[in-house]
Each structure stands twice: as structure tokens, then as C-alpha cells.
Design a protein around this motif. Structure first.
Motif, PDB file in Angstrom:
ATOM      1  N   TYR A 179       0.890  -1.611  -0.008  1.00  0.00           N
ATOM      2  CA  TYR A 179       0.436   0.266   0.052  1.00  0.00           C
ATOM      3  C   TYR A 179       0.653   1.273  -0.109  1.00  0.00           C
ATOM      4  N   MET A 180       2.570   0.937   0.541  1.00  0.00           N
ATOM      5  CA  MET A 180       2.657   1.929   0.993  1.00  0.00           C
ATOM      6  C   MET A 180       3.401   2.525  -0.419  1.00  0.00           C
ATOM      7  N   ILE A 181       3.200   1.892  -1.481  1.00  0.00           N
ATOM      8  CA  ILE A 181       4.427   1.793  -2.736  1.00  0.00           C
ATOM      9  C   ILE A 181       3.405   2.567  -3.398  1.00  0.00           C
ATOM     10  N   ALA A 182       1.515   1.980  -3.295  1.00  0.00           N
ATOM     11  CA  ALA A 182       1.122   1.678  -4.336  1.00  0.00           C
ATOM     12  C   ALA A 182      -0.133   3.626  -4.356  1.00  0.00           C
ATOM     13  N   ASN A 183       0.262   3.984  -2.852  1.00  0.00           N
ATOM     14  CA  ASN A 183       0.134   5.028  -2.759  1.00  0.00           C
ATOM     15  C   ASN A 183       0.706   6.139  -2.781  1.00  0.00           C
ATOM     16  N   ARG A 184       2.169   5.677  -3.784  1.00  0.00           N
ATOM     17  CA  ARG A 184       2.677   6.611  -3.970  1.00  0.00           C
ATOM     18  C   ARG A 184       2.388   6.677  -5.457  1.00  0.00           C
ATOM     19  N   LYS A 185       2.258   5.603  -6.368  1.00  0.00           N
ATOM     20  CA  LYS A 185       1.602   5.682  -7.520  1.00  0.00           C
ATOM     21  C   LYS A 185       1.062   6.733  -7.631  1.00  0.00           C
ATOM     22  N   ALA A 186      -0.334   5.997  -7.190  1.00  0.00           N
ATOM     23  CA  ALA A 186      -0.717   6.984  -7.361  1.00  0.00           C
ATOM     24  C   ALA A 186      -1.307   8.401  -7.662  1.00  0.00           C
ATOM     25  N   VAL A 187      -0.778   9.016  -6.582  1.00  0.00           N
ATOM     26  CA  VAL A 187      -0.336   9.898  -5.980  1.00  0.00           C
ATOM     27  C   VAL A 187       0.262  11.291  -6.646  1.00  0.00           C
ATOM     28  N   LYS A 188       1.090  10.261  -6.834  1.00  0.00           N
ATOM     29  CA  LYS A 188       2.450  10.773  -7.654  1.00  0.00           C
ATOM     30  C   LYS A 188       1.656  10.907  -9.326  1.00  0.00           C
ATOM     31  N   THR A 189       1.232  10.337  -9.854  1.00  0.00           N
ATOM     32  CA  THR A 189       0.481  10.428 -10.813  1.00  0.00           C
ATOM     33  C   THR A 189      -0.087  11.716 -11.399  1.00  0.00           C
ATOM     34  N   SER A 190      -0.854  12.142 -10.305  1.00  0.00           N
ATOM     35  CA  SER A 190      -1.775  12.109 -10.126  1.00  0.00           C
ATOM     36  C   SER A 190      -1.403  14.074  -9.638  1.00  0.00           C
ATOM     37  N   LEU A 191       0.023  14.241  -8.897  1.00  0.00           N
ATOM     38  CA  LEU A 191       0.496  16.062  -8.971  1.00  0.00           C
ATOM     39  C   LEU A 191       1.504  15.821  -9.145  1.00  0.00           C
ATOM     40  N   ARG A 192       2.150  15.041 -10.524  1.00  0.00           N
ATOM     41  CA  ARG A 192       3.316  15.473 -10.385  1.00  0.00           C
ATOM     42  C   ARG A 192       4.356  17.075 -10.416  1.00  0.00           C
ATOM     43  N   ARG A 193       3.801  18.008 -11.426  1.00  0.00           N
ATOM     44  CA  ARG A 193       4.239  18.652 -11.245  1.00  0.00           C
ATOM     45  C   ARG A 193       4.622  19.255  -8.678  1.00  0.00           C
ATOM     46  N   LEU A 194       3.829  18.916  -8.967  1.00  0.00           N
ATOM     47  CA  LEU A 194       3.916  19.211  -6.650  1.00  0.00           C
ATOM     48  C   LEU A 194       5.118  18.032  -6.656  1.00  0.00           C
ATOM     49  N   TYR A 195       5.266  16.913  -6.923  1.00  0.00           N
ATOM     50  CA  TYR A 195       5.584  16.218  -7.129  1.00  0.00           C
ATOM     51  C   TYR A 195       7.403  16.411  -7.202  1.00  0.00           C
ATOM     52  N   ARG A 196       7.374  16.907  -8.189  1.00  0.00           N
ATOM     53  CA  ARG A 196       8.476  17.204  -9.221  1.00  0.00           C
ATOM     54  C   ARG A 196       9.709  18.652  -7.939  1.00  0.00           C
ATOM     55  N   THR A 197       8.586  19.072  -7.946  1.00  0.00           N
ATOM     56  CA  THR A 197       9.569  20.504  -7.173  1.00  0.00           C
ATOM     57  C   THR A 197       9.452  20.023  -5.220  1.00  0.00           C
TER      58      THR A 197
END
Length: 481
Positions: A179-197
Motif C-alpha cells: 500500500y505504501m508503494i501503491a499510494n505513491r504511484k497513485a498520488v505521484k501520477t495525479s500531482l506530478r508537478r508538485l511532486y517534482r518541485t
């Protein structure tokens, strides 16, 4: 609090640590970018993000099973799209404290299955250890590879206004890392710009670190060890995770019927014949591992497996018998175990705990049931416990009778004001109580990815974060400094 944005009606309670806001309403520095992003998004965009995150779990078949009195109910785990942020400096403190804790617990297990100096020296009562249902006499005198009894640990950590505290250690077959890794995949995909910055530290390499850890435990003569993940099967509540981890490891996912023991070596049945197995990442409880040693009616395990293991011909993670170290009564002694084995002060504190086996603490518990959380020492998943302030007088009275009947089976703790983190609830940001489950790996060295499964009590006012009790999950972003 004055905010002219989506958080203007967000509730802050000075008695409860809020992950995003100071008690006076100021946004914590690390959360400024996320708050601005969430404020700038339209209601439609926020709804779409939450729906995408939820849909990703549905599409991947990320489920858990809740067992009721009459039937099992398979559900998609709820996930909140708002990540929980942690500064890298805070994370490193957690990492150091968790490493210290697991080192002491592995030494404790080696000791209690050996000379048991810790009980002879009076650090912990002997009857608490030997009387624990998870203590396995079959493991006496055994030393696992690298002295690693616990290779995979999931420790539950909470935060209050007094800082981080360890709520419990999960040392048998800890779950939730998928779930830790699946949560990351799901949220990272939806908030890409914020994730990068935001310069978020990665967790996706967990599978590689787990593989390195398991290989270190393999019989020494095996250059390219074969690894299998032993699952109880498709009806297990964590079967999705078993499939996920087998894929991450490049390991075979097997049930007990897929393995056979010949001349004290373990083999996997394949279309090309038998193939030796060197390391078993087992997700089957002790009782069901080997019907020749534990429960004779088990159809989940492998006859002869324990014989092969005790002769060093196959490694298992985690070792049988580790449950004695995550018994909720033993938990109360972990700070003393750290001092005893390491001659160090604990870096992470326990939650204050009352052992009902002690007459004075039993009376205190019974007199204060309306203020305490009371737990059975052998239960997990939020089952078998009483949250006193949220229970009715009748529920407290009935529970008190159980405690009086067998005091040693119960511990009590104060009702903690678990920290709260913002969640998107029906289009509105509301605070919900959260905890953390980091995953600690130990072979020749200790490895921890900078992230955790963050569990959320999604019901308003609830302190119970377990998925089986209505909780959900969210991503954890450790921010590089």
C-alpha cells in the motif's frame, strides 16, 4: 485562524498536533507548496484527482479482506489523495530510532531462545516470555543466518504534541508495504508537478532492498539463491500484497502444496521437475508452517519445513517464534531491552503502558476505563480492544469482566491525541487522525526506505486507523532538505 482559501473552515485543536498547521493557524514551512496547490485547484479538479487515485486502486485490484462473524468481505482500501509530508531531518531521527529498536529486538530473540540472560537478570519476567503463546520451544538453541530473527519489521509510530512515539512492533508477518508503494504511484501520477518541485525522496526501490536482504540470509554456499514467497492462498486478506511482493522480488509465489522437502532440503515443484528453494519469505503464521511440528491439521504449510530450516538448508524471513517479541506485554519492556543489550538510551519512546498482570495497574485500569484504550496482548488489526471514551457504559462493564477474568491477557494505554493530517472528505478538507508504519529491513545491515504506509482514521472523531475498522491510507512524502 484566518485563511481566505479552502482551509478557512479547517478545524485546529491546540491539544492535537496538526501535521499541516501550527496551533496558531500558521502553515508549517514544508506544507506551504502543497497548501497553495490544493487552494489553486478547482473543486472539479480536486474531485477528479481523488477519483483517479481511488480508481487506480480499483483497477489494480488492491484489496483487503474484512472477516465478520459469518462471512469475509473483500474491499478496495480507501485512499486519500492528500499526501502527508515529513521533513528529511525528522525522518532521519525516526530511521535511527527504528534501527536501534530492531537491533535490540533481534538480540532479545537470540537471548530468549538461548541462555535467556535477560530473564535471569530480572530485566523482564520469565513467565511473561515462556508463557507467551508465540514462544516456540522448537527454536531453543537455534541461531538464524546473520543472527536475524526479524528481517522485515513494520513498526507503528504515532505523533503527539510530545513528539513521535512507538505504538507497537509488528515482527511476525507485517503487511502494508504494498500500500505504501501503491499510494505513491497513485498520488505521484495525479500531482506530478508538485511532486517534482517538492523534492520527494523515493520509495519505489523497496523491492530491490528487500531482495538484497533476503539474499544475505541464504545458505552460504548458494551463489545465486532461489527465493519463494509462501502465501496461504487467494483467500488471505493480504493476498494482493503477496502477489505484488513476489513480482517486485522476481520470486515465485507459492502455496504449501507447491513445495516438498526431500532429505532436509526444500524444493519447488515445476514442470521441469524439482528446483531447490534457498530462502522463503513466508506470509504464513507459525502455527500453519509445518504440520509435523505445529498444527497437524494445517494444509497451508510444508511437512518437514522446520527440519530443513533448523539444519540451515533453507532460510526463512521472518523466523518462527518472533511473535514473542511483539507481544503487547513485552512491548512495555522494549526501552529496558535497549538499555540492557545496547547500553544506550532509547531514541524513540514507547506510549505509556499499564500491564494488567500487575495488581496496582489492573485496579488503575478498571477505575479509568472511560479514559483508556485497553487491548488484548495477542490481538492485532484493531480487534479485541476497547476505546474507553468512545464506548458505552455497558460496553465498558462487559469488557471489565473480561479483564478481571484474565488480567495478564490485557494492557491499557492512555487515549492518545494522535496527530491529524488534512484529508479530502466529500470535497472539503478536514483533519483526520493518522499514524505511520515504516518498514525496516535487516540482514547484514539495516535498510529503511524514506517512506511509510500512513494509515488514516477516516471516520470523523475516530482514533482507529486499521483498514479492517474503517480506516484508509495516504501517501507519505519525505522531503529532501
Amino acid at each position: 485562524m484566518t485563511t481566505a482559501d479552502r482551509f478557512q473552515n479547517y478545524s485546529i485543536d491546540g491539544d492535537i498536533f496538526d501535521e499541516m498547521f501550527h496551533a496558531d493557524g500558521r502553515t508549517r514551512d514544508d506544507w506551504q507548496g502543497l497548501r497553495q496547490t490544493l487552494t489553486d485547484l478547482s473543486a472539479e479538479e480536486l474531485t477528479a484527482i481523488q477519483e483517479r487515485v481511488t480508481r487506480s486502486f480499483s483497477n489494480e485490484g488492491i484489496t483487503f479482506t474484512v472477516y465478520g462473524d459469518d462471512e469475509a468481505d473483500e474491499r478496495i482500501i480507501p485512499i486519500d489523495c492528500v499526501p502527508r509530508l515529513i521533513a528529511e531531518s525528522e525522518w532521519r531521527e525516526l530511521e535511527t530510532g527504528l534501527t536501534q529498536r530492531l537491533k535490540a529486538l533481534n538480540l532479545f530473540l537470540q537471548d530468549v531462545y538461548g541462555e535467556s540472560l535477560v530473564t535471569r537478570d530480572g530485566v523482564i519476567p520469565e513467565d511473561m516470555v515462556l508463557g507467551c503463546p508465540q514462544y516456540r520451544l522448537e527454536m531453543r538453541g537455534f541461531t538464524p543466518p546473520e543472527g536475524t530473527w526479524v528481517a522485515i519489521c513494520g513498526t507503528d509510530v504515532v505523533r503527539t504534541n510530545d513528539g513521535f512515539r512507538v505504538l507497537e512492533d509488528n515482527l511476525r508477518v507485517p503487511s502494508g508495504v504494498s500500500y505504501m508503494i501503491a499510494n505513491r504511484k497513485a498520488v505521484k501520477t495525479s500531482l506530478r508537478r508538485l511532486y517534482r518541485t517538492s523534492r520527494v525522496l523515493e520509495v519505489e526501490h523497496y523491492g530491490r532492498l528487500l531482495l538484497d536482504t533476503l539474499k544475505e540470509l541464504a545458505p552460504t554456499e548458494r551463489v545465486n539463491p532461489s527465493i519463494a514467497l509462501l502465501t496461504p492462498g487467494v483467500y488471505n486478506s493480504a493476498f494482493y500484497e503477496h502477489m505484488f511482493l513476489a513480482h517486485e522480488l522476481g520470486a515465485e509465489l507459492v502455496e504449501g502444496r507447491d513445495l516438498v522437502v526431500r532429505d532436509d532440503f526444500v524444493y519447488m515443484k515445476t514442470t521441469a521437475g524439482l528446483r531447490r528453494v534457498d530462502v522463503i519469505y513466508r506470509r504464513v503464521d507459525d502455527d500453519f508452517l509445518d504440520p509435523l511440528v505445529f498444527r497437524s491439521d494445517s494444509v497451508l504449510g510444508v511437512p518437514g519445513l522446520m527440519g530443513a530450516y533448523l539444519k540451515g538448508n533453507v532460510a526463512m524471513a521472518n523466523a518462527p517464534g518472533t511473535g514473542v517479541a511483539d507481544d503487547k506485554s513485552v512491548y512495555a519492556y522494549v526501552p529496558d531491552l535497549i538499555r540492557y543489550y545496547l547500553s544506550e538510551e532509547p531514541l524513540l519512546q514507547n506510549v505509556e503502558t499499564y500491564l494488567c498482570r500487575r495488581p496496582q495497574e489492573l485496579e488503575y485500569t478498571l477505575d479509568n476505563l472511560d479514559k483508556l484504550v485497553v487491548k488484548r496482548v495477542g490481538e492485532s488489526g484493531g480487534y479485541g480492544m476497547l476505546v474507553g471514551p468512545h464506548a458505552t457504559p455497558q460496553e465498558r462493564a462487559e469488557y471489565a469482566e473480561q479483564v478481571r477474568a484474565n488480567p495478564a491477557d490485557f494492557i491499557a494505554q492512555p487515549t492518545l491525541a494522535l496527530s491529524r493530517s488534512p484529508c479530502l472528505i466529500d470535497g472539503i478538507f478536514e483533519p483526520r487522525h493518522v499514524d505511520l508504519r515504516p518498514f525496516i529491513l535487516h540482514g547484514r545491515t539495516t535498510r529503511i526506505v524514506p517512506g511509510a504506509f500512513c494509515r488514516v482514521a477516516l471516520r470523523r472523531g475516530s482514533l482507529v486507523v486499521n483498514s479492517s475498522q474503517g480506516g484508509g491510507g495516504k501517501d507519505v512524502w519525505v522531503l529532501e532538505e
